[in-house]
Design a protein around this motif. Structure first.
Motif: not given
Length: 158
Positions: A15-20, A24-25
């Protein structure tokens, strides 16, 4: 619980990777928006300046048009006055030309002179009587140079 903890940590890490990734987007989109905002502000500033210049130009045109309208009105007024004066002078000229024509006809040799009009023509009588005749026309009438000039002027005036 150690298995469950590791699964939860993996899930939270995902979830943290998806949030990052979304952050960025979002940052890139905000950067584009900031650049577009600056361009939009420049565009609005240019549009405002163009609008001010157009308003000033319209005001100058309005002032010039008002001045030209007043000048045209004055010229039309002067033209009307001149037209009236010319009409009056033309009428007087035609009357005088008719009187001179009558006097010339009456002063021709070989005719009985009729009574010359007294009003406005007394000044011309001695001049017409003193003018020598210079030649005969094709119809046998004797005309002086002054008569010829007057008749030519009468023809041109009519």
């Amino acid at each position: 619980m150690s298995g469950m903890e590791s699964w939860l940590e993996i899930l939270l890490s995902g979830l943290l990777v998806m949030t990052l990734f979304h952050a960025l987007r979002l940052e890139r989109a905000l950067g584009v928006l900031r650049r577009d905002r600056a361009a939009l502000e420049q565009l609005v500033a240019g549009f405002n300046e163009s609008t001010r210049q157009a308003e000033a130009g319209i005001e100058r045109l309005r002032t010039v048009a008002d001045g030209a309208g007043r000048q045209i009105t004055r010229q039309v007024e002067q033209a009307k006055a001149l037209k009236n004066d010319l009409s009056f002078l033309t009428e007087r000229g035609e009357k005088l030309a008719d009187q001179l024509d009558d006097m010339i006809r009456q002063s021709r040799p070989g005719r009985e002179p009729e009574a010359l009009p007294q009003a406005n023509t007394a000044w011309a009588r001695p001049a017409l009587q003193a003018v020598p005749t210079e030649g005969r026309e094709g119809d046998g009438r004797v005309r002086s140079q002054a008569e010829k000039e007057l008749l030519r002027a009468l023809r041109m005036a009519r």
